[in-house]
Design an enzyme around this catalytic site. Structure first.
Site, PDB file in Angstrom:
ATOM      1  N   SER A  74      -3.130   7.391  -0.712  1.00 55.80           N
ATOM      2  CA  SER A  74      -3.679   7.726   0.596  1.00 55.80           C
ATOM      3  C   SER A  74      -3.341   6.627   1.620  1.00 55.80           C
ATOM      4  CB  SER A  74      -5.182   7.959   0.478  1.00 55.80           C
ATOM      5  OG  SER A  74      -5.691   8.597   1.624  1.00 55.80           O
TER       6      SER A  74
ATOM      7  N   HIS B   2      -6.753  15.679  -3.360  1.00 53.12           N
ATOM      8  CA  HIS B   2      -6.310  14.388  -2.845  1.00 53.12           C
ATOM      9  C   HIS B   2      -6.544  13.248  -3.835  1.00 53.12           C
ATOM     10  CE1 HIS B   2      -5.119  11.559   0.182  1.00 53.12           C
ATOM     11  NE2 HIS B   2      -6.313  10.994   0.277  1.00 53.12           N
TER      12      HIS B   2
END
Length: 254
Positions: free
Chosen positions: A84, A234
């Site tokens: 991320s 994610h």
């Protein structure tokens, strides 16, 4: 800046970089496996975990912090894995020190600017917690829940809630992250592409890497490969750690 880090294992060095609101512990499932084969350096970025806080929070600052840490450890060559926001830090490392990186692995992040306010509910929740004296973690979760509906996200955030002599406090710098949020979501492509070995790992159900990002990825990382992990979002490294570790290990052996 002197970052907090954890060094484990022996062999070639691999650096693990967490994402926004995280800490080195967030990539612990990766470190646990990788340290069997490599020296793993798990880092708390500035304004996160046990590392110092600062009003300065650009990707160049974050990447330079890591290079300074590696210089302190006398580590010249290394592999790097970033998840991320940590993926953007890893990509920035490839700009600042391309000759030092053997393998660049980016987990669920593209080299693009993302829309603002993606995390507005999280910031609202964190500020709500800060408005109250917290004596129990359950109290913090109740305040968070006013703004953060996803229980999994609340539990992720609460990992950075630490007990102190004056009650519970966030380890990350809430106001510093808010002040620098535009910078965090933004991205400035490097003047020169990184031509080293690069792998982008995407969670199939995540919207952080989309088909329209392919041209920008290839322009900035012309030797990039891609791997999609099925039925993951994610936080794919936490959802399917064995799969992600296998993908990383195979790529590092190339």
């Amino acid at each position: 800046m002197n970052l907090h880090f954890r060094a484990e294992g022996k062999g070639k060095t691999i650096v693990l970089i967490h994402g926004l609101f995280g800490s080195a512990d967030n990539l612990g499932l990766l470190a646990r496996e990788l340290k069997q084969h490599y020296q793993v350096i798990s880092i708390d970025l500035r304004n996160h975990g046990l590392s110092p806080h600062s009003d300065q929070f650009s990707y160049s600052d974050l990447a330079q912090d890591i290079l300074d840490t590696l210089d302190h450890l006398a580590i010249n060559q290394f592999d790097v894995v970033g998840h991320s926001m940590g993926g953007k830090v890893a990509m920035t490392l490839s700009t600042l020190a391309p000759q030092r990186i053997n393998h660049l692995i980016v987990i669920d992040m593209a080299p693009v600017a993302y829309r603002a306010h993606r995390h507005q509910n999280v910031f609202n929740g964190l500020r709500e917690v800060n408005r109250h004296p917290i004596t129990k973690r359950s109290e913090a979760e109740q305040y968070l829940a006013k703004y953060v509906e996803d229980a999994g996200v609340r539990q992720f955030l609460l990992k950075s809630l630490a007990k102190t002599d004056t009650g519970y406090q966030w380890r990350f710098n809430v106001e510093g992250l808010i002040a620098n949020y535009t910078t965090i979501m933004d991205w400035q492509p490097a003047a020169q592409p990184f031509t080293g070995k690069t792998l982008f790992i995407k969670g199939q159900l995540s919207d952080y890497i989309e088909p329209q990002h392919r041209s920008e990825i290839m322009a900035q990382f012309p030797n990039a490969k891609a791997h999609v992990v099925a039925n993951t979002g994610h936080w794919l490294h936490a959802e399917k750690p064995k799969t992600v570790n296998r993908i990383i290990h195979q790529f590092l052996e190339q």
